[in-house]
Design a protein around this motif. Structure first.
Motif, mmCIF file in Angstrom:
data_model
loop_
_atom_site.group_PDB
_atom_site.id
_atom_site.type_symbol
_atom_site.label_atom_id
_atom_site.label_comp_id
_atom_site.label_asym_id
_atom_site.label_seq_id
_atom_site.Cartn_x
_atom_site.Cartn_y
_atom_site.Cartn_z
ATOM 1 N N GLY A 56 -1.272 12.147 -38.308
ATOM 2 C CA GLY A 56 -2.246 11.885 -39.463
ATOM 3 C C GLY A 56 -2.953 10.712 -39.255
ATOM 4 N N ILE A 57 -2.444 9.536 -38.471
ATOM 5 C CA ILE A 57 -3.231 8.320 -38.188
ATOM 6 C C ILE A 57 -4.525 8.952 -37.310
ATOM 7 C CG2 ILE A 57 -3.345 6.132 -36.823
ATOM 8 C CD1 ILE A 57 -0.111 5.872 -37.192
ATOM 9 N N SER A 58 -4.312 9.707 -36.493
ATOM 10 C CA SER A 58 -5.230 10.255 -35.562
ATOM 11 C C SER A 58 -6.189 10.945 -36.355
ATOM 12 C CB SER A 58 -4.753 11.135 -34.657
ATOM 13 O OG SER A 58 -5.474 11.401 -33.577
ATOM 14 N N ARG A 59 -5.795 11.822 -37.389
ATOM 15 C CA ARG A 59 -6.555 12.771 -37.921
ATOM 16 C C ARG A 59 -7.522 12.210 -38.965
ATOM 17 N NH1 ARG A 59 -6.626 18.614 -37.718
ATOM 18 N NH2 ARG A 59 -6.518 17.850 -35.267
ATOM 19 N N ALA A 60 -7.288 10.669 -39.371
ATOM 20 C CA ALA A 60 -8.305 10.171 -40.367
ATOM 21 C C ALA A 60 -9.719 10.096 -39.665
ATOM 22 C CB ALA A 60 -7.738 8.673 -40.433
ATOM 23 N N MET A 61 -9.715 10.206 -38.135
ATOM 24 C CA MET A 61 -11.095 10.125 -37.337
ATOM 25 C C MET A 61 -11.831 11.529 -37.640
ATOM 26 S SD MET A 61 -9.891 7.832 -34.232
ATOM 27 C CE MET A 61 -8.259 7.521 -34.042
ATOM 28 N N ALA A 62 -11.012 12.536 -38.160
ATOM 29 C CA ALA A 62 -11.643 13.812 -38.359
ATOM 30 C C ALA A 62 -12.830 13.653 -39.627
ATOM 31 C CB ALA A 62 -10.776 14.890 -38.670
ATOM 32 N N SER A 63 -12.514 12.614 -40.205
ATOM 33 C CA SER A 63 -13.341 12.213 -41.556
ATOM 34 C C SER A 63 -14.627 11.842 -40.993
ATOM 35 C CB SER A 63 -12.688 11.251 -42.606
ATOM 36 O OG SER A 63 -12.453 10.131 -41.873
ATOM 37 N N ALA A 64 -14.930 11.519 -39.698
ATOM 38 C CA ALA A 64 -16.215 11.310 -39.215
ATOM 39 C C ALA A 64 -17.315 12.070 -39.458
ATOM 40 C CB ALA A 64 -16.166 11.301 -37.563
ATOM 41 N N GLN A 65 -16.603 13.518 -39.738
ATOM 42 C CA GLN A 65 -17.550 14.603 -40.286
ATOM 43 C C GLN A 65 -18.183 14.582 -41.835
ATOM 44 O OE1 GLN A 65 -18.993 17.409 -38.875
ATOM 45 N NE2 GLN A 65 -19.730 18.060 -40.996
ATOM 46 N N LEU A 66 -17.479 13.612 -42.520
ATOM 47 C CA LEU A 66 -18.005 13.387 -43.674
ATOM 48 C C LEU A 66 -19.473 12.565 -43.656
ATOM 49 C CD1 LEU A 66 -14.669 12.055 -45.526
ATOM 50 C CD2 LEU A 66 -15.845 14.396 -45.888
ATOM 51 N N TYR B 171 -2.399 10.031 -27.466
ATOM 52 C CA TYR B 171 -1.975 10.984 -28.450
ATOM 53 C C TYR B 171 -3.085 10.718 -29.532
ATOM 54 C CZ TYR B 171 1.099 12.894 -32.243
ATOM 55 O OH TYR B 171 1.916 13.578 -32.956
ATOM 56 N N ASN B 172 -3.278 9.378 -29.956
ATOM 57 C CA ASN B 172 -4.152 9.468 -31.044
ATOM 58 C C ASN B 172 -5.758 9.662 -30.649
ATOM 59 O OD1 ASN B 172 -2.859 8.462 -33.603
ATOM 60 N ND2 ASN B 172 -1.616 7.604 -32.064
ATOM 61 N N ALA B 173 -5.872 9.457 -29.461
ATOM 62 C CA ALA B 173 -7.420 9.764 -29.152
ATOM 63 C C ALA B 173 -7.578 11.389 -28.883
ATOM 64 C CB ALA B 173 -7.790 9.384 -27.778
ATOM 65 N N ILE B 174 -6.393 12.166 -28.551
ATOM 66 C CA ILE B 174 -6.751 13.542 -28.573
ATOM 67 C C ILE B 174 -6.348 14.337 -29.667
ATOM 68 C CG2 ILE B 174 -6.711 13.467 -26.021
ATOM 69 C CD1 ILE B 174 -3.691 14.681 -26.400
ATOM 70 N N HIS B 175 -5.408 13.778 -30.725
ATOM 71 C CA HIS B 175 -5.480 14.293 -32.052
ATOM 72 C C HIS B 175 -6.364 14.302 -33.282
ATOM 73 C CE1 HIS B 175 -1.257 14.966 -30.525
ATOM 74 N NE2 HIS B 175 -0.749 15.652 -31.245
ATOM 75 N N THR B 176 -7.597 13.824 -32.879
ATOM 76 C CA THR B 176 -8.517 13.370 -33.913
ATOM 77 C C THR B 176 -9.083 14.558 -34.520
ATOM 78 O OG1 THR B 176 -9.948 13.079 -32.071
ATOM 79 C CG2 THR B 176 -9.161 11.156 -32.965
ATOM 80 N N ASP B 177 -9.475 15.505 -34.024
ATOM 81 C CA ASP B 177 -10.467 16.303 -34.249
ATOM 82 C C ASP B 177 -10.432 17.740 -33.631
ATOM 83 O OD1 ASP B 177 -12.741 16.922 -36.347
ATOM 84 O OD2 ASP B 177 -13.984 16.618 -34.678
ATOM 85 N N HIS B 178 -10.263 18.817 -34.516
ATOM 86 C CA HIS B 178 -10.069 20.079 -33.826
ATOM 87 C C HIS B 178 -11.106 21.198 -34.184
ATOM 88 C CE1 HIS B 178 -7.102 23.139 -31.584
ATOM 89 N NE2 HIS B 178 -7.452 22.099 -30.557
ATOM 90 N N GLU B 179 -12.234 20.980 -34.452
ATOM 91 C CA GLU B 179 -13.292 21.464 -35.183
ATOM 92 C C GLU B 179 -12.841 21.817 -36.998
ATOM 93 O OE1 GLU B 179 -14.539 25.519 -33.711
ATOM 94 O OE2 GLU B 179 -13.255 26.458 -34.855
ATOM 95 N N GLY B 180 -13.817 22.401 -37.520
ATOM 96 C CA GLY B 180 -13.504 22.154 -38.951
ATOM 97 C C GLY B 180 -12.516 23.086 -39.734
ATOM 98 N N GLY B 181 -12.184 24.068 -38.932
ATOM 99 C CA GLY B 181 -11.472 25.372 -39.881
ATOM 100 C C GLY B 181 -9.998 24.838 -40.095
ATOM 101 N N ASN B 182 -9.585 24.037 -39.166
ATOM 102 C CA ASN B 182 -7.959 23.541 -39.441
ATOM 103 C C ASN B 182 -7.693 23.267 -40.966
ATOM 104 O OD1 ASN B 182 -7.578 20.957 -39.296
ATOM 105 N ND2 ASN B 182 -8.888 21.294 -37.616
ATOM 106 N N VAL B 183 -6.556 23.485 -41.139
ATOM 107 C CA VAL B 183 -6.133 23.019 -42.766
ATOM 108 C C VAL B 183 -6.550 21.873 -43.352
ATOM 109 C CG1 VAL B 183 -4.349 22.950 -44.364
ATOM 110 C CG2 VAL B 183 -4.497 24.959 -43.191
ATOM 111 N N SER B 184 -6.207 20.724 -42.121
ATOM 112 C CA SER B 184 -6.355 19.298 -42.817
ATOM 113 C C SER B 184 -7.893 19.026 -42.781
ATOM 114 C CB SER B 184 -5.467 18.384 -41.723
ATOM 115 O OG SER B 184 -5.942 18.693 -40.121
#
Ligand code: CMX
Length: 465
Positions: free
Chosen positions: A428-438, A259-272
């Motif tokens: 949300g735990i997983s989405r923290a990894m989308a901050s890799a883009q920062l 779950y947490n490996a696949i919810h990380t990142d979904h390109e940049g345009g989604n709200v979170s």
């Protein structure tokens, strides 16, 4: 050493020994920061050349409809770790979910790719070796410890406060120890921004797990103070499961890893993800940027849909039982649509096919005979068979297929996490990894985001209308 007991001196020596041995290990296997230090200059060159040679080319028109239509499809943002195709779904640095499942390292004895492996990959574009992943698991376990001050902050929240609100507040407080914010205040050069940003992203991605576990224990169990200590030899998902009382529940641990490996990142345009990027563009530190992104994830049209799906499935179960006919499911869906509500877990702003993240979770469920026999799995499947046809007939949604939220809650529910209001925290735990883009935002020196807005009168004047 004055004033320290013999026991605390021995403990300090043990910690120093651990740090020394960790440092030696890190030298022999290239860590994430060293890998980034190699990759970033190469990609900076590519970006510089692209901009110099093609900076004046057009990526499409902006129509008045886009101004009213939530900016769908406008190519106006740089996002490195993942790209979403309407028909094929997400690719992380060019790899589909099944390809990632194939190559990303797993835990010893585990069957699912580790979120830690995915984070290494998202940050660096490099698939970690098993040795790099093992080392990274240990590094993140060490980074995951939270301070007693933060524990006090979390324990002060009323139990009745939605877990997502508690999560937003707790992670914002991590900014107290931001390495980026401290280095910026001390006058760090722009070319060095990426490094302290990466340090914060690693701390964030590790600390969200015990923060979430503490919120869970405070709201649903006997209080965060009674959580078992973290085991530094185990991965983040294992420790999280253990802290919320599922340490011996192997199915739960594996599903949390996937779950947490696949919810990380979904390109940049989604709200979170977009919010993380937008707030980060003001050079707010990663903790503040992610906290803002989480507030967006807490909306029912975005991440909160996973709690709504399970509520929907259980309401449907009350109405139609465990083995409904397709006609009964169809009637139930129509009754919800006719009451003016959306069908949670269906539709997507970009996707036009079933979400491969949904398919990966369904596959996981189908492989476990116990899950595949469970009533909620059968109802989720019945929805998958019937809902696309009903939504097509309804004629509004551009995508009648399931998105990621359509099945994720069912798995958590099956393995014993029955409190729906907590489901979006796990997203949300997983989405923290989308901050890799920062890290990439800072590496490319992207400026503060500032698109142009228009009023109706301004539009009329511009268009001569
Ligand atoms: N049920 C009923 N109607 C739906 C629908 C659904 N599942 N999905 C879209 N529609 C409706 C929209 O509300 C809209 O109606 P109006 O014209 O009356 O406003 C119309 O169909 C067109 O919408 P769209 O262009 O197809 O979809 P959007 O890009 O505007 O919205 C989304 C996308 C996800 C918000 C929408 O499909 C939705 O509300 N789905 C249900 C909630 C959900 O599952 N969200 C989770 C998405 C994944 C995630 O972010 O976690």
């Amino acid at each position: 050493m004055l004033g320290l007991s013999a026991r605390s001196v021995a403990a300090s020596a043990r910690v120093a020994g651990l740090r020394r041995s960790t440092a030696v290990r890190f030298q022999s296997t290239k860590g994430v920061i060293e890998t980034l230090a190699e990759v970033i200059p190469e990609r900076q060159e590519i970006a510089k050349k692209l901009r110099a040679e093609h900076g004046d080319k057009s990526l499409g028109d902006i129509k008045v409809e886009n101004v009213f239509g939530g900016m769908r499809g406008l190519k106006v943002m740089l996002w490195e770790p993942s790209v979403l195709d309407a028909n094929e779904g997400i690719r992380f640095w060019g790899k589909t979910i099944p390809e990632c499942q194939e190559v990303l390292p797993k835990a010893p004895g585990g069957s699912q790719m580790l979120p830690e492996s995915m984070l290494f990959f998202l940050l660096t574009s490099k698939v970690p070796s098993q040795a790099q992943a093992d080392q990274f698991v240990k590094e993140l376990a060490e980074r995951s410890q939270i301070s007693p001050e933060l524990e006090k902050v979390i324990d002060s929240f009323p139990k009745t406060l939605h877990p997502m609100t508690q999560f937003c507040m707790a992670v914002a407080a991590l900014n107290h120890d931001s390495k980026f914010a401290k280095a910026y205040a001390a006058g760090m050069k722009k070319s060095e921004y990426w490094k302290s940003t990466a340090e914060d992203v690693l701390d964030l991605s590790a600390k969200v797990w015990p923060i979430a576990a503490r919120i869970y224990r405070n709201v649903y169990m006997d209080g965060g103070k009674n959580a078992p200590a973290l085991d530094m030899s185990k991965d983040l998902a294992w420790n999280f499961a253990n802290q919320i009382g599922h340490g011996d529940n192997n199915g739960f641990i594996e599903v949390i890893r996937l779950y947490n490996a696949i919810h990380t990142d979904h390109e940049g345009g989604n709200v979170s993800a977009h919010t993380i990027h937008l707030v980060g563009s003001a050079l707010s530190d990663p903790f503040l940027a992610y906290s803002a992104g989480l507030a967006g994830l807490a909306g029912p049209l975005h991440g909160l849909a996973n709690q709504e799906v399970l509520r929907f499935i259980l309401d449907m179960q009350k109405q139609v039982g465990n083995n409904p006919s397709p006609e009964q499911v169809k009637d139930y869906i129509w009754s919800v649509l006719k009451s003016g509500r959306v069908i949670p877990g269906y539709g997507h702003a970009v996707l036009r096919k079933p979400d491969p993240r949904f398919m990966a979770l369904q596959q996981f469920a189908a492989n476990d005979p116990e899950v595949s026999q469970s009533p909620v799995f059968k109802l989720v499947n019945a929805m998958f068979e019937v809902a696309p046809g009903v939504l097509t007939e309804h004629g509004k949604t551009k995508n009648p297929f399931p998105n990621v939220d359509a099945g994720s809650g069912m798995l958590l529910y099956h393995y014993g996490l029955t409190q729906f209001e907590f489901y979006t925290v796990i997203f949300g735990i997983s989405r923290a990894m989308a901050s890799a883009q920062l890290v990439w935002d800072r590496a490319y020196g992207l400026p503060i985001e500032r698109p142009k807005s228009m009023s109706i009168d301004g539009l009329k004047k511009f268009l001569g209308a």
